[in-house]
Design a protein around this motif. Structure first.
Motif, PDB file in Angstrom:
ATOM      1  N   GLY A  23       0.730  -1.251  -0.195  1.00  0.00           N
ATOM      2  CA  GLY A  23       0.097  -0.025  -0.002  1.00  0.00           C
ATOM      3  C   GLY A  23       0.701   1.189   0.083  1.00  0.00           C
ATOM      4  N   ILE A  24       2.194   1.229   0.085  1.00  0.00           N
ATOM      5  CA  ILE A  24       2.995   2.236  -0.077  1.00  0.00           C
ATOM      6  C   ILE A  24       3.668   2.405  -1.250  1.00  0.00           C
ATOM      7  N   SER A  25       3.364   3.688  -1.771  1.00  0.00           N
ATOM      8  CA  SER A  25       3.759   3.815  -3.229  1.00  0.00           C
ATOM      9  C   SER A  25       5.125   4.912  -3.104  1.00  0.00           C
ATOM     10  N   ARG A  26       5.923   4.626  -3.857  1.00  0.00           N
ATOM     11  CA  ARG A  26       7.128   5.394  -3.914  1.00  0.00           C
ATOM     12  C   ARG A  26       7.246   6.092  -5.399  1.00  0.00           C
ATOM     13  N   TYR A  27       7.499   7.416  -5.519  1.00  0.00           N
ATOM     14  CA  TYR A  27       7.653   8.134  -6.595  1.00  0.00           C
ATOM     15  C   TYR A  27       8.941   8.729  -6.860  1.00  0.00           C
ATOM     16  N   LEU A  28       9.912   7.709  -7.497  1.00  0.00           N
ATOM     17  CA  LEU A  28      11.327   8.047  -7.569  1.00  0.00           C
ATOM     18  C   LEU A  28      11.568   8.777  -8.899  1.00  0.00           C
ATOM     19  N   THR A  29      10.895   8.854  -9.808  1.00  0.00           N
ATOM     20  CA  THR A  29      11.184   9.558 -11.176  1.00  0.00           C
ATOM     21  C   THR A  29       9.491  10.372 -11.417  1.00  0.00           C
ATOM     22  N   LEU A  30       9.791  11.462 -12.354  1.00  0.00           N
ATOM     23  CA  LEU A  30       8.631  11.943 -12.834  1.00  0.00           C
ATOM     24  C   LEU A  30       7.599  10.902 -13.446  1.00  0.00           C
ATOM     25  N   PRO A  31       6.304  11.231 -13.166  1.00  0.00           N
ATOM     26  CA  PRO A  31       5.109  10.680 -14.031  1.00  0.00           C
ATOM     27  C   PRO A  31       5.355  10.904 -15.496  1.00  0.00           C
ATOM     28  N   LYS A  32       4.995   9.951 -16.249  1.00  0.00           N
ATOM     29  CA  LYS A  32       5.059  10.421 -17.797  1.00  0.00           C
ATOM     30  C   LYS A  32       4.298  11.075 -18.179  1.00  0.00           C
ATOM     31  N   GLU A  33       2.913  11.176 -17.770  1.00  0.00           N
ATOM     32  CA  GLU A  33       1.808  12.102 -17.882  1.00  0.00           C
ATOM     33  C   GLU A  33       1.654  12.769 -16.478  1.00  0.00           C
ATOM     34  N   GLY A  34       1.275  14.012 -16.414  1.00  0.00           N
ATOM     35  CA  GLY A  34       0.958  14.721 -15.475  1.00  0.00           C
ATOM     36  C   GLY A  34      -0.423  14.356 -14.685  1.00  0.00           C
ATOM     37  N   TRP A  35      -0.383  14.187 -13.292  1.00  0.00           N
ATOM     38  CA  TRP A  35      -1.505  13.729 -12.625  1.00  0.00           C
ATOM     39  C   TRP A  35      -2.649  14.793 -12.638  1.00  0.00           C
ATOM     40  N   THR A  36      -3.940  14.330 -12.566  1.00  0.00           N
ATOM     41  CA  THR A  36      -5.064  15.275 -12.625  1.00  0.00           C
ATOM     42  C   THR A  36      -4.986  15.820 -11.200  1.00  0.00           C
ATOM     43  N   GLU A  37      -5.940  16.785 -11.189  1.00  0.00           N
ATOM     44  CA  GLU A  37      -6.106  17.450  -9.793  1.00  0.00           C
ATOM     45  C   GLU A  37      -6.632  16.709  -8.831  1.00  0.00           C
ATOM     46  N   GLU A  38      -7.340  15.707  -9.175  1.00  0.00           N
ATOM     47  CA  GLU A  38      -8.068  14.879  -8.081  1.00  0.00           C
ATOM     48  C   GLU A  38      -7.054  13.588  -7.519  1.00  0.00           C
ATOM     49  N   GLN A  39      -6.049  13.243  -8.550  1.00  0.00           N
ATOM     50  CA  GLN A  39      -5.315  12.503  -8.120  1.00  0.00           C
ATOM     51  C   GLN A  39      -3.992  13.007  -7.023  1.00  0.00           C
ATOM     52  N   VAL A  40      -3.841  14.354  -7.300  1.00  0.00           N
ATOM     53  CA  VAL A  40      -2.921  15.063  -6.637  1.00  0.00           C
ATOM     54  C   VAL A  40      -3.581  15.399  -5.132  1.00  0.00           C
ATOM     55  N   ARG A  41      -4.772  15.775  -5.065  1.00  0.00           N
ATOM     56  CA  ARG A  41      -5.532  15.865  -3.936  1.00  0.00           C
ATOM     57  C   ARG A  41      -5.450  14.854  -3.057  1.00  0.00           C
ATOM     58  N   ALA A  42      -5.984  13.585  -3.817  1.00  0.00           N
ATOM     59  CA  ALA A  42      -6.129  12.194  -3.018  1.00  0.00           C
ATOM     60  C   ALA A  42      -4.725  11.856  -2.368  1.00  0.00           C
ATOM     61  N   GLU A  43      -3.436  12.031  -3.006  1.00  0.00           N
ATOM     62  CA  GLU A  43      -2.236  11.709  -2.719  1.00  0.00           C
ATOM     63  C   GLU A  43      -1.732  12.436  -1.728  1.00  0.00           C
ATOM     64  N   LEU A  44      -2.298  13.828  -1.368  1.00  0.00           N
ATOM     65  CA  LEU A  44      -2.036  14.645  -0.519  1.00  0.00           C
ATOM     66  C   LEU A  44      -2.709  14.195   0.836  1.00  0.00           C
ATOM     67  N   GLN A  45      -3.947  13.984   0.506  1.00  0.00           N
ATOM     68  CA  GLN A  45      -4.884  13.465   1.865  1.00  0.00           C
ATOM     69  C   GLN A  45      -4.077  12.385   2.407  1.00  0.00           C
ATOM     70  N   GLN A  46      -3.458  11.502   1.312  1.00  0.00           N
ATOM     71  CA  GLN A  46      -2.988  10.247   2.291  1.00  0.00           C
ATOM     72  C   GLN A  46      -1.712  10.567   2.692  1.00  0.00           C
ATOM     73  N   LEU A  47      -0.840  11.411   2.264  1.00  0.00           N
ATOM     74  CA  LEU A  47       0.307  11.775   3.137  1.00  0.00           C
ATOM     75  C   LEU A  47       0.074  12.670   4.419  1.00  0.00           C
ATOM     76  N   GLY A  48      -1.104  13.280   4.365  1.00  0.00           N
ATOM     77  CA  GLY A  48      -1.400  14.105   5.576  1.00  0.00           C
ATOM     78  C   GLY A  48      -1.881  13.187   6.602  1.00  0.00           C
TER      79      GLY A  48
END
Length: 566
Positions: free
Chosen positions: A108-133
């Motif tokens: 369940g732990i995702s690691r982002y070590l390189t840039l995503p090939k395509e930029g995330w949607t706003e919803e994806q960014v918000r969801a990940e920020l919520q999880q980090l918080g």
């Protein structure tokens, strides 16, 4: 006419004298130069020895020499072949445990070590920020953390967020592009100068935090000493309870740091000891209002008189006291002189991001005169990119943080800060009284010194204080462990104000548990005050007691490396 016998001998001697050759002249000159250099070497180290004896005394000098030899000997022992490998193995094991605690593991732990090939949607960014918080953490929101988060309330956060968003791209390095940020920064400094009773002609700067404020104060003093007195081997004299940023400044700017003990029962610096250490290389004296470890305000008035008498700059570190100390009397609490009303005080550091409730990344450094401020400036007049000038270490700076700080100060206002001072310091007094008067605490814990502001430090002569710290951690509290001497402290914030009764209740329970462990030890014949076993003991009780601190340095380095382990 016959000639004199003596005259004949003189003529003979002159006749037999050999001419001085170039090689002999060179040898003679080299010998003379060697003797001069040797004499200068002797004079240099004789002067150092005299200053050492004058500053530390005979006993202190011998004690310093003993500590140095003990540290070197123990360091050699740790580096011996068999011991070195064992130490490295133990340090590696400790760092591995630290990584397991700090770096998320498992499914369940995702690691982002390189840039995503395509930029995330706003919803994806918000969801990940919520999880980090929402990651598992000590609940600062519930008042479980000493210091660290100086929260001014949810309504203030909204104002700060709006200010941050409005000036998101602003950079004060371009005052013509962002005139509003320049205006707000100047007004922040002006308001804080007024708060500390600065005289006409005083000046200041905004910085990224207390460490930068202290670094710049030390740099200014060093440059002043070099420019005005030709000091090339600068020294500063600080209490041993002064913030570690002064040690960092010493390392960065090659300033020798003299530590002056702050012994019990007052835990304040001795001005007599400071005076003995002053010499022609001294550029700076320091006092705290209050210090971080024990929350004690040094005798700034006495330091001011000394600084005036010896014509030296005096810096008052008020980063922690920030917007509490200036309001103590108006909030109904005792206080003592600490600011520019004392003529010897030449600079003050004050964090607006602590009890000023501004977002992290805000502090101020205040100077009695504008001339003192210029010593921290950097200007490169002939750079190919144009004339370059900066106020301090940073070039580009976030204007959004300046705007958020300004918005915070204007929103809270004088009355709001007085009310906050009343709540925070009142809560600290309540905790201090509980430690001194509660039946479950008074016999085993003792408040260190007489704190005036928000920090309450305590130790124990009957129990191992690091066991108490670890047990409080097990109950979900994040408090501060101290060393030299062992202790712990609570820095009261607005979130802690709401839960101080629970803090006291848990502290009573932990002390009783530790007392029960001691009773069991006595029954088993193992004696009182057993060896602490927790994380605090590992860092402060065991490794911290070693004469050579290289093991602690390695552990700290492992911790810092872990911060960047993705």
């Amino acid at each position: 006419m016959s000639s004199s016998r003596i005259a004949v001998q003189l003529r003979s001697g002159l006749t037999n004298t050999r001419p001085i050759t170039t090689s002999n002249s060179l040898i003679t000159g080299a010998n003379l130069l060697r003797n001069i250099l040797f004499l200068l070497f002797i004079l240099r180290w004789t002067r150092k020895a005299v200053l050492q004896l004058r500053g530390r005394g005979v006993f202190g000098t011998f004690f310093d020499a003993y500590k140095f030899l003990r540290r070197v000997s123990y360091g050699l022992f740790l580096r011996s072949p068999g011991i070195r490998s064992r130490v490295q193995s133990d340090v590696a094991e400790a760092v591995a445990k630290l990584q397991l605690k700090l770096v998320p593991q498992g499914p369940g732990i995702s690691r982002y070590l390189t840039l995503p090939k395509e930029g995330w949607t706003e919803e994806q960014v918000r969801a990940e920020l919520q999880q980090l918080g929402d990651m598992n953490h000590t609940r600062w929101e519930d008042g479980r953390v000493s210091g660290a988060v100086y929260h001014g309330g949810e309504e203030l956060v909204k104002v700060q967020s709006e200010a941050f968003e409005r000036f998101m791209v602003a950079n004060p390095i371009h005052p013509d592009v962002f005139p509003g940020v320049r205006k707000m920064e100047a007004e922040i400094v002006a308001m804080v100068l007024a708060l500390f009773n600065a005289p006409p002609g005083a000046a200041g700067v905004a910085t990224s935090g207390g460490t930068e404020s202290i670094l710049m104060a030390c740099l200014s003093a060093r440059q002043k000493g070099y420019t005005e007195r030709g000091v090339t081997e600068p020294e500063m004299i600080i209490p041993d309870t002064a913030h570690a940023a002064f040690h960092k400044a010493g390392a960065y700017f090659k300033i020798k740091v003299h530590l002056v003990a702050c012994p019990p029962p007052t835990y304040t610096v001795s001005t007599k000891a400071v005076s003995r250490l002053i010499n022609s290389n001294t550029i700076f004296l320091v006092g705290s209002a209050p210090n971080f470890p024990h929350g004690i305000v040094d005798d700034i008035a006495a330091l001011s008189r000394l600084a005036l008498r010896r014509r030296l700059p005096l810096h008052v570190d008020c980063c922690l006291g920030s917007f509490l100390v200036p309001f103590l009397s108006r909030a109904g609490f005792p206080t003592q002189p600490f600011d520019f009303t004392l003529k010897g005080v030449t600079s003050i550091s004050c964090d607006t991001h602590k009890y000023g409730f501004a977002p992290k990344g805000n502090s101020t450094l205040l100077y009695r005169t504008a001339a003192l401020r210029t010593y921290q400036y950097f200007v490169s007049p002939d750079w190919s990119g144009g004339v370059y000038g900066s106020i301090g270490i940073a070039g580009s700076r976030p204007g959004a943080l300046i705007a958020s700080c300004w918005a915070s100060m204007m929103s809270v206002g004088e009355k709001g800060y007085i009310d906050a001072c009343h709540s925070i310091v009142g809560t600290a007094k309540k905790l201090e009284s509980a430690i001194g008067e509660h039946p479950g605490l008074k016999d085993d814990l003792k408040v260190m010194g007489k704190p005036l502001v928000s920090v309450v430090a305590f130790d124990s002569q009957t129990l191992n204080i690091y066991d108490i710290a670890d047990s409080m951690s097990a109950k979900g509290w994040h408090l501060n462990a101290l060393q030299n001497p062992p202790g712990m402290h609570v820095a009261v914030t607005l979130p802690i104000v709401k839960v101080v009764d629970q803090l006291i209740e848990d502290l009573v329970a932990v002390v009783e548990d530790e007392k029960e462990k001691e009773r069991v030890r006595v029954v088993e014949g193992k004696g009182k005050k057993g060896q602490a076993q927790g994380d605090c003991a590992a860092l402060y009780g065991v490794a911290g007691s070693l004469p050579d601190k290289s093991v602690v340095v390695q552990l700290a380095g492992g911790f810092l490396d872990t911060l960047y382990k993705a």
